[in-house]
Scaffold this motif. Structure first.
Motif, PDB file in Angstrom:
ATOM      1  N   LEU A  82       0.824  -1.206   0.000  1.00 49.28           N
ATOM      2  CA  LEU A  82       0.000   0.000   0.000  1.00 49.28           C
ATOM      3  C   LEU A  82       0.862   1.263   0.000  1.00 49.28           C
ATOM      4  CD1 LEU A  82      -2.869  -0.919   2.500  1.00 49.28           C
ATOM      5  CD2 LEU A  82      -2.883  -0.995  -0.002  1.00 49.28           C
ATOM      6  N   THR A  98       3.318   8.691  -2.972  1.00 51.51           N
ATOM      7  CA  THR A  98       2.107   8.561  -2.152  1.00 51.51           C
ATOM      8  C   THR A  98       0.955   7.991  -2.969  1.00 51.51           C
ATOM      9  OG1 THR A  98       1.521  10.875  -2.626  1.00 51.51           O
ATOM     10  CG2 THR A  98       2.769  10.440  -0.598  1.00 51.51           C
ATOM     11  N   GLY A 106      -1.919   5.856  -4.321  1.00 52.61           N
ATOM     12  CA  GLY A 106      -2.844   4.967  -3.622  1.00 52.61           C
ATOM     13  C   GLY A 106      -3.442   5.568  -2.367  1.00 52.61           C
ATOM     14  N   TRP A 107      -3.040   6.798  -2.033  1.00 45.66           N
ATOM     15  CA  TRP A 107      -3.553   7.473  -0.844  1.00 45.66           C
ATOM     16  C   TRP A 107      -4.102   8.851  -1.208  1.00 45.66           C
ATOM     17  CZ3 TRP A 107      -3.671   5.057   3.882  1.00 45.66           C
ATOM     18  CH2 TRP A 107      -2.904   3.893   3.997  1.00 45.66           C
ATOM     19  N   THR A 130      -6.906   4.980   1.989  1.00 42.41           N
ATOM     20  CA  THR A 130      -6.536   4.250   0.777  1.00 42.41           C
ATOM     21  C   THR A 130      -7.551   4.543  -0.314  1.00 42.41           C
ATOM     22  OG1 THR A 130      -7.781   2.325   1.571  1.00 42.41           O
ATOM     23  CG2 THR A 130      -5.405   2.366   2.008  1.00 42.41           C
ATOM     24  N   GLU A 131      -7.098   4.554  -1.530  1.00 44.82           N
ATOM     25  CA  GLU A 131      -8.041   4.713  -2.642  1.00 44.82           C
ATOM     26  C   GLU A 131      -8.931   3.479  -2.770  1.00 44.82           C
ATOM     27  OE1 GLU A 131      -5.735   5.712  -6.076  1.00 44.82           O
ATOM     28  OE2 GLU A 131      -5.494   7.800  -5.454  1.00 44.82           O
ATOM     29  N   THR A 174     -10.834  -0.101  -1.302  1.00 43.75           N
ATOM     30  CA  THR A 174     -11.575  -0.530  -0.119  1.00 43.75           C
ATOM     31  C   THR A 174     -11.326  -2.022   0.125  1.00 43.75           C
ATOM     32  OG1 THR A 174     -13.568  -0.979  -1.433  1.00 43.75           O
ATOM     33  CG2 THR A 174     -13.374   1.215  -0.417  1.00 43.75           C
ATOM     34  N   HIS A 196     -12.493   1.795   3.465  1.00 40.95           N
ATOM     35  CA  HIS A 196     -11.108   2.237   3.325  1.00 40.95           C
ATOM     36  C   HIS A 196     -10.312   1.968   4.598  1.00 40.95           C
ATOM     37  CE1 HIS A 196     -12.188   4.580  -0.315  1.00 40.95           C
ATOM     38  NE2 HIS A 196     -13.288   4.899   0.359  1.00 40.95           N
TER      39      HIS A 196
END
Length: 236
Positions: A38, A44, A46-47, A78-79, A81, A215
């Motif tokens: 992640l 960064t 994915g966030w 997080t993008e 879920t 998320h």
């Protein structure tokens, strides 16, 4: 010939060990087991900030860590879920620091804690909080069985296992909390806490711990904290 072969084997073993010790990477074994990074240690990607399409500048990459520097940043999510999963994450918090990891966060309410239960991150020695608010607690609901946290500005490793309704909190290799989100005990603890859907905060807490997918969020609690080796393995 035997010496040469031995040398090759040893070199391969050392290279494998070095890779395993490299932050923000996955071993071949982890990849085969379904683990996903992640955080790649460089970006960064994915966030993003909670409720926003981008990431605030206070959350940034610093020496291979995802670091929060105090400011008016807010939590990040997080993008993607996740439903059932095993999350592993290293964290290092400043003296007297407070932060948290939320799961099953659903956007809409003003803050991530209004939907997502919180795995507490804390400098236990520097804060002196009650057991329900110490490192690895399910914040305000389940205290850790013992304190296995490391000192401020030292790395800790947390593991959060969410398998349907069953949840485990691990800290530095020790399981310190477990609970069943469908149990009467869990519901009673929520009802008696500030998260109660019928208490004085009912208007904003009505959806707390209700979702079973959402998320992962990292908390801005006003204290510097760094994260690395953030990886997740979805469970069937």
């Amino acid at each position: 010939m035997k010496k040469s072969l031995f040398g090759i084997v040893m070199a391969l073993a050392l290279n494998t060990a070095a890779l395993a010790d490299t932050p923000n990477t996955l071993s071949e074994h982890e990849k085969a087991a379904g683990w996903q990074l992640l955080f790649d240690g460089r970006t960064t990607d994915g966030w993003r900030s909670y409720g926003k399409p981008e990431l605030s500048a206070e959350w940034h990459v610093e020496n291979g860590t995802l670091t929060f520097t105090p400011g008016k940043a807010g939590d990040i999510i997080t993008e993607g879920t996740f439903t059932s999963f095993e999350l592993s994450i290293d964290w290092k918090i400043s003296a007297g620091g407070n932060s948290g990891i939320f799961f099953h966060v659903v956007e809409g309410p003003s803050y991530a804690y209004m939907t997502g239960p919180e795995y507490q991150l804390l400098d236990n020695a520097g804060r002196g909080e009650p057991p329900l608010e110490q490192a690895a607690a399910l914040f305000a609901l389940y205290a850790p069985s013992r304190d296995v946290s490391h000192a401020a500005d030292s790395w800790n490793t947390s593991k959060l296992v969410v398998n349907g309704e069953q949840v485990e909190h691990w800290l530095n290799g020790v399981k310190v909390v477990e609970y069943d989100m469908s149990s009467d005990d869990f519901k009673a603890r929520v009802a008696a806490s500030k998260f109660s859907p019928t208490g004085r905060n009912a208007a904003v807490m009505k959806d707390f711990a209700k979702a079973r997918s959402g998320h992962i969020a990292l908390q801005d609690h006003g204290n510097k904290i760094a994260f690395r080796n953030i990886k997740i393995k979805p469970l069937p």
